[in-house]
Enzyme design. Structure first.
Site, short mmCIF file in Angstrom:
data_model
loop_
_atom_site.label_atom_id
_atom_site.label_comp_id
_atom_site.label_asym_id
_atom_site.label_seq_id
_atom_site.Cartn_x
_atom_site.Cartn_y
_atom_site.Cartn_z
N ARG A 1 -27.58 -12.61 -9.47
CA ARG A 1 -28.75 -12.53 -10.34
C ARG A 1 -28.89 -13.86 -11.08
NH1 ARG A 1 -29.07 -10.32 -16.10
NH2 ARG A 1 -31.29 -10.52 -16.51
N HIS B 1 -35.94 -15.32 -18.61
CA HIS B 1 -34.70 -15.18 -19.37
C HIS B 1 -34.76 -16.19 -20.53
CE1 HIS B 1 -30.32 -13.65 -19.00
NE2 HIS B 1 -30.39 -14.26 -20.16
N GLU C 1 -33.98 -8.62 -21.40
CA GLU C 1 -33.75 -8.26 -22.80
C GLU C 1 -34.91 -8.60 -23.74
OE1 GLU C 1 -29.97 -9.76 -24.14
OE2 GLU C 1 -28.86 -8.66 -22.62
N ASN D 1 -27.94 -4.26 -19.52
CA ASN D 1 -26.95 -5.24 -19.98
C ASN D 1 -26.18 -4.59 -21.11
OD1 ASN D 1 -28.28 -6.93 -18.23
ND2 ASN D 1 -29.15 -8.27 -19.81
N TYR E 1 -22.68 -4.70 -23.56
CA TYR E 1 -21.50 -5.40 -24.06
C TYR E 1 -20.70 -4.54 -25.05
CZ TYR E 1 -23.38 -9.44 -21.73
OH TYR E 1 -23.84 -10.29 -20.76
N GLU F 1 -25.63 -6.90 -16.51
CA GLU F 1 -24.73 -7.80 -17.23
C GLU F 1 -23.66 -6.96 -17.90
OE1 GLU F 1 -26.39 -10.50 -20.14
OE2 GLU F 1 -28.09 -10.99 -18.85
C1 FCB Z 1 -26.99 -11.38 -23.14
C2 FCB Z 1 -27.84 -12.44 -22.46
C3 FCB Z 1 -27.05 -13.41 -21.63
C4 FCB Z 1 -25.73 -13.79 -22.28
C5 FCB Z 1 -24.98 -12.57 -22.74
C6 FCB Z 1 -23.65 -12.86 -23.35
O1 FCB Z 1 -27.66 -10.92 -24.26
O2 FCB Z 1 -28.79 -11.82 -21.61
O3 FCB Z 1 -27.88 -14.54 -21.39
O4 FCB Z 1 -25.92 -14.72 -23.26
O5 FCB Z 1 -25.76 -11.82 -23.62
#
Ligand code: FCB
Length: 456
Positions: free
Chosen positions: A74, A118, A163, A298, A300, A364
């Site tokens: 990607r 992006h 995002e 995405n 985290y 992500e």
């Molecule tokens: C996300 C972004 C990506 C990267 C990660 C850590 O929010 O999409 O570009 O910076 O975080």
């Protein structure tokens, strides 16, 4: 532990974070060139002018992807390479770069997942008001159509936006990202115009024959501190209201319009308090609700909140009055982000249940740690454990019925981590920025083997 047969394994990057070559072959300036060139905006004054020099090293980078067994890659297209002024004439030299990259990927039998936006908006469009202006949505659809016209013969998977929450609320709300504006009303308008751009572009791409369309969101479960450990923890009425508000602003603000053609009441109320809703015109929601195939998730960390009566809205969260953002009782990465893999399984199960209109893909997931390159090796046991834990969470979600088609690690390479500059390393491949040498970290070698056996 084995994943479904057609499960897609890969890695993700983004144009401004890796390409460099900021002034080559007719590329115009983006809001990130301007922002990172402004003193005090990015850690250490870092910019994406050179980054990983991927613009020149793409062939070697694809070779590396192949060695790591990636089946999907990607990446995003830099709008200012294609339209240096944000609108009007197409710069063929800009498209040529992606043309070469695609040919390399296809030769290596790696499926391209192309993201059209992006965050590197052409500066010329920001000068005309950026995403706070409705016209930008139309300019985005024109740009998307032009890219598809040239590359559509070799790309099956198209993502419109990456995002939109971050683009709108960090870009125009708290100003931590480009263009660095701090204006709640502008941020609310930007969010809507990003969605409108998504819908307009999706329609154009579909008309031109695009097979698979995707919207990528930074989705997260919204939890109280107690729920981080115990999903079944009982909530007070006040805490439940705080959770509902932030879930609406973070998740439903984007998924409800895109997949159901409606805004959550909490979002409309937030807009009412921040500039009004006049920018949401009749017919917009039908455009935004264009049929799509996939939602890219995405993930985290979870978003942890509690009721905090009397607290003013956080600038990144217009409409978040009376909510307090809290820490999770969990270890953190170098970003300070809590590591909570169960958040990913809960999120995927919930989204798949609430939005049966689309399939899901983790587009992500990954972590920054303070890596050390020693004797040609990076022993990133912490990143490896992060990825292992989150893959187990994906497996659990699939077993609980979530429709998850694949997993892309963030990121292939260490790169320009936005406001954090180069100090935060998310790559499974280490980059020495002085020499541009690439060294696969232990996590990359482990991931290569996970892909080979399609499991852990
Ligand atoms: C996300 C972004 C990506 C990267 C990660 C850590 O929010 O999409 O570009 O910076 O975080």
């Amino acid at each position: 532990m084995t994943f479904p047969e057609n499960f897609v394994w890969g890695a993700a990057t983004a144009s401004y974070q890796i390409e460099g070559a900021a002034k080559e072959d007719g590329r115009g300036p983006s809001i990130w060139d301007t922002f990172s060139g402004t003193a005090g905006k990015v850690h250490n004054g870092d910019t994406g002018a050179v980054a990983c020099d991927h613009y020149h090293r793409y062939a070697d980078d694809v070779k590396l992807m192949r060695e790591l067994n990636l089946a999907a890659y990607r990446f995003s297209i830099a709008w200012p390479r294609i339209q240096p002024d944000g609108s009007g004439p197409i710069n063929p030299a800009g498209l040529d770069f992606y043309d070469r990259l695609l040919d390399e990927l296809l030769k290596a039998e790696i499926s391209p997942y192309v993201t059209l936006y992006h965050w590197d908006l052409p500066q010329a469009l920001e000068d005309r008001g950026g995403w706070a202006e409705r016209d930008t949505a139309h300019r985005f659809a024109d740009y998307a159509a032009a890219v598809h016209a040239r590359l559509g013969d070799r790309v099956e998977q198209w993502a419109t936006l990456n995002e939109p929450w971050v683009a709108a609320f960090l870009g125009y709300g708290n100003g931590v990202h480009a263009p660095g504006r701090k204006d709640a009303a502008a941020a609310m308008r930007a969010a809507h115009h990003l969605l409108l751009g998504h819908g307009l572009a999706a329609r154009r791409l579909r008309e031109q024959g695009a097979r698979s369309l995707m919207l990528v969101v930074n989705s997260a479960p919204v939890l109280t501190p107690a729920q981080v450990d115990d999903p079944a923890a009982a909530l007070s009425e006040e805490d439940a209201a705080a959770v509902r508000t932030i879930d609406a602003l973070l998740n439903r603000q984007f998924l409800d319009p895109a997949l159901r053609g409606e805004y959550p009441a909490e979002v409309l109320a937030a807009a009412e308090r921040n500039g009004g809703t006049a920018h949401i015109r009749d017919g917009d929601l039908a455009i935004i609700n264009a049929p799509i195939d996939l939602i890219g998730v995405n993930y985290y960390n979870p978003c942890v909140v509690r009721a905090a009566p009397g607290t003013p809205a956080d600038p990144a969260w217009p409409g978040s009055e009376d909510v307090g953002f809290a820490a999770a009782d969990a270890p953190v990465t170098a970003m300070g982000w809590p590591v909570v893999p169960t958040g990913l399984s809960r999120l995927l199960v919930r989204l798949s249940h609430d939005y049966p209109q689309a399939g899901f893909m983790v587009t992500e997931n990954g972590a920054a740690y303070d890596d050390v390159l020693e004797g040609g090796r990076v022993r990133d046991a912490d990143r490896l454990a992060y990825l292992d834990g989150h893959l187990r969470a994906v497996d659990l979600a699939i077993k609980q019925g979530a429709d998850v088609r694949g997993y892309l690690v963030w990121s292939l390479l260490d790169n320009f981590e936005w406001a954090e500059g180069y100090r935060r390393r998310f790559g499974i491949v280490h980059v020495d920025y002085a020499t541009q040498a690439r060294t696969p970290k232990d996590s990359a070698l482990w991931y290569r083997d996970v892909i080979a056996r399609n499991g852990l």
